[in-house]
Design a protein around this motif. Structure first.
Motif, short mmCIF file in Angstrom:
data_model
loop_
_atom_site.label_atom_id
_atom_site.label_comp_id
_atom_site.label_asym_id
_atom_site.label_seq_id
_atom_site.Cartn_x
_atom_site.Cartn_y
_atom_site.Cartn_z
N VAL A 1 0.82 -1.22 0.00
CA VAL A 1 0.00 0.00 0.00
C VAL A 1 0.86 1.26 0.00
N MET A 2 2.12 1.12 -0.42
CA MET A 2 3.05 2.26 -0.49
C MET A 2 3.72 2.29 -1.86
N GLN A 3 2.91 2.19 -2.91
CA GLN A 3 3.44 2.12 -4.27
C GLN A 3 3.14 3.35 -5.12
N ARG A 4 2.31 4.23 -4.62
CA ARG A 4 1.99 5.46 -5.36
C ARG A 4 2.49 6.67 -4.58
N ALA A 5 2.69 7.78 -5.27
CA ALA A 5 3.20 8.98 -4.63
C ALA A 5 2.28 9.46 -3.50
N ASP A 6 0.97 9.44 -3.74
CA ASP A 6 0.05 9.91 -2.71
C ASP A 6 0.06 9.01 -1.49
N GLN A 7 0.25 7.69 -1.71
CA GLN A 7 0.33 6.76 -0.59
C GLN A 7 1.59 7.01 0.24
N LEU A 8 2.72 7.17 -0.45
CA LEU A 8 3.98 7.43 0.26
C LEU A 8 3.92 8.74 1.02
N GLU A 9 3.33 9.76 0.42
CA GLU A 9 3.25 11.05 1.09
C GLU A 9 2.37 10.95 2.35
N ARG A 10 1.25 10.25 2.24
CA ARG A 10 0.37 10.10 3.40
C ARG A 10 1.07 9.35 4.53
N VAL A 11 1.71 8.24 4.21
CA VAL A 11 2.38 7.44 5.23
C VAL A 11 3.50 8.26 5.89
N ALA A 12 4.24 9.02 5.09
CA ALA A 12 5.33 9.83 5.63
C ALA A 12 4.79 10.94 6.54
N ARG A 13 3.71 11.59 6.11
CA ARG A 13 3.12 12.66 6.94
C ARG A 13 2.62 12.10 8.26
N GLU A 14 1.91 10.97 8.22
CA GLU A 14 1.40 10.37 9.45
C GLU A 14 2.53 9.90 10.36
N CYS A 15 3.61 9.44 9.77
CA CYS A 15 4.78 9.04 10.56
C CYS A 15 5.26 10.22 11.40
N VAL A 16 5.41 11.39 10.77
CA VAL A 16 5.87 12.57 11.50
C VAL A 16 4.86 12.95 12.59
N GLU A 17 3.58 12.90 12.27
CA GLU A 17 2.54 13.23 13.26
C GLU A 17 2.65 12.31 14.48
N GLN B 1 9.54 12.93 0.97
CA GLN B 1 9.96 14.21 1.50
C GLN B 1 8.79 15.19 1.60
N GLY B 2 7.89 15.14 0.62
CA GLY B 2 6.70 15.98 0.68
C GLY B 2 5.88 15.68 1.92
N GLY B 3 5.73 14.41 2.25
CA GLY B 3 5.01 14.03 3.46
C GLY B 3 5.71 14.47 4.73
N PHE B 4 7.04 14.30 4.75
CA PHE B 4 7.79 14.75 5.92
C PHE B 4 7.68 16.26 6.10
N ASP B 5 7.81 17.01 5.00
CA ASP B 5 7.74 18.48 5.09
C ASP B 5 6.38 18.93 5.62
N ARG B 6 5.34 18.32 5.10
CA ARG B 6 3.99 18.69 5.55
C ARG B 6 3.80 18.31 7.01
N GLY B 7 4.27 17.14 7.39
CA GLY B 7 4.14 16.70 8.78
C GLY B 7 4.91 17.61 9.73
N MET B 8 6.12 18.00 9.35
CA MET B 8 6.92 18.88 10.21
C MET B 8 6.26 20.24 10.36
N ALA B 9 5.71 20.78 9.26
CA ALA B 9 5.04 22.08 9.32
C ALA B 9 3.82 22.03 10.24
N GLU B 10 3.03 20.96 10.13
CA GLU B 10 1.83 20.83 10.97
C GLU B 10 2.21 20.61 12.43
N ALA B 11 3.27 19.84 12.68
CA ALA B 11 3.71 19.61 14.06
C ALA B 11 4.16 20.91 14.71
N ALA B 12 4.89 21.74 13.95
CA ALA B 12 5.34 23.02 14.48
C ALA B 12 4.15 23.92 14.81
N GLU B 13 3.15 23.91 13.93
CA GLU B 13 1.95 24.71 14.18
C GLU B 13 1.22 24.26 15.44
#
Length: 358
Positions: free
Chosen positions: A74-90, A124-136
């Protein structure tokens, strides 16, 4: 000072060994699998989470590896990878982690047509979004990628070159992972020599399922900056010597040179590297003042978090906040981050955070 979950969760923590494909939320696995029609062994969140933990605890390598078949699927598309990465940071930020290096193998996420650079950009897009939201949300965190090559494949040089190409764009370093027995790190010398010529950082999974030769090759042949796990270094220490613990040549070299050990206690129980937390080599290695760090490895499969790992160690060895600070500073000193950035996090985030707790 007694430690409870609230205190440990609030403590600033640094994480060096965490796999992206081993840390998904069960809910996310279920939703993405439904979307792509990937069959799962359970059809509700609670049962699925329990299945992952049971499979990892089963003692069967086959069942343990099957868990990753489902997460990688379930980590084979860009949107899937971005979601998993963002949730990881959260999830890490919510657990009090202030710095993390999260590793993953691009070569395992190309089945649906992504190129490796596209996959790296998505994470990286997911990590960046997750870091921005965590800081907020008042929980600032720094997260970097470690690009992993699989030791049973032949793409390590390619992945090493990507790690260098992206080192100013969120990638902190390189790693190799996979079965140690039969796949020594020296099979990938070309990649490691390239990384050394490029002044790049790398860690190697070594001394987990396999013994001292794996550690020796990782350090003396390949030049690893850190050891992924490294628990078997205990085999080179005579703990029962009447004169006190006696270190062999390799163990002494590891300690003298402050080579970091990325220790993952719960995961090591599941893979048979230790029989219990109380018997885990992290205890004597900490007493002997090796450069020990505490990590999660695969949060989904182990049903764990940094807070849980530290609480388990506190219960087993009587550790308090000062010990957790020591582990955390060890990890931050060992991070693949520029010196001034490491120092800033230690002095401006970690030490004040622990001082406020105590």
């Amino acid at each position: 000072m007694p430690m409870d979950e609230k205190l440990v969760r609030a403590a600033p923590k640094a994480l060096l060994h965490d796999h992206l494909d081993g840390g998904l939320r069960p809910q996310t696995v279920l939703e993405l699998a439904t979307e792509v029609r990937h069959p799962l062994p359970a059809d509700d969140v609670e049962s699925l989470g329990q299945w992952f933990r049971d499979a990892a605890d089963s003692g069967s390598l086959e069942r343990y590896l099957e868990t990753f078949d489902h997460t990688v699927a379930v980590m084979q598309r860009a949107d899937q990878l971005e979601r998993v990465a963002r949730e990881c940071v959260e999830d890490l930020a919510a657990d009090g982690v202030v710095y993390a290096e999260v590793r993953w193998a691009p070569e395992q996420h190309l089945a649906e047509g992504l190129t490796a650079p596209e996959a790296i950009d998505a994470v990286q897009g997911g990590f960046d979004r997750g870091m921005a939201e965590a800081a907020e949300n008042g929980h600032p965190i720094v997260v970097r990628q470690l690009l992993t090559a699989m030791r049973h494949q032949a793409r390590s040089r390619e992945i090493a070159e990507l790690a260098v190409a992206y080192r100013d764009a969120g990638v902190a370093g390189f790693d190799i992972a996979g079965a140690e027995a039969g796949f020594p790190p020296t099979r990938h010398l070309d990649a490691f020599e390239y990384l050394q010529r490029e002044n790049a950082h790398f860690t190697i999974h070594a001394g987990e399922a396999f013994g001292l030769p794996s550690i020796w090759e990782a350090i003396q042949w390949c030049g690893a900056d850190r050891l992924g796990h490294g628990v078997r270094i205990i085999d080179d220490i005579a703990l029962a010597d009447p004169a006190g613990p006696r270190l062999g040549r390799l163990a002494a070299y590891v300690r003298d040179n402050r080579i970091p050990l990325e220790m993952c206690p719960t995961s090591n129980l599941q893979t048979g590297a230790a029989s219990s937390i109380a018997d885990h080599p992290i205890g004597p290695l900490t007493e002997l003042r090796f450069r020990v760090t505490v990590n999660t490895d695969n949060r989904l499969m182990s049903g764990t978090s940094m807070t849980r790992e530290m609480l388990l160690l506190g219960d087993a060895f009587g550790y308090g906040p000062s010990d957790l600070l020591w582990f955390t500073v060890n990890a931050m000193k060992s991070a693949f981050l520029p010196f001034d950035e490491r120092l800033r996090i230690i002095n401006d985030v970690i030490k004040p955070g622990y001082a406020a707790l105590t």
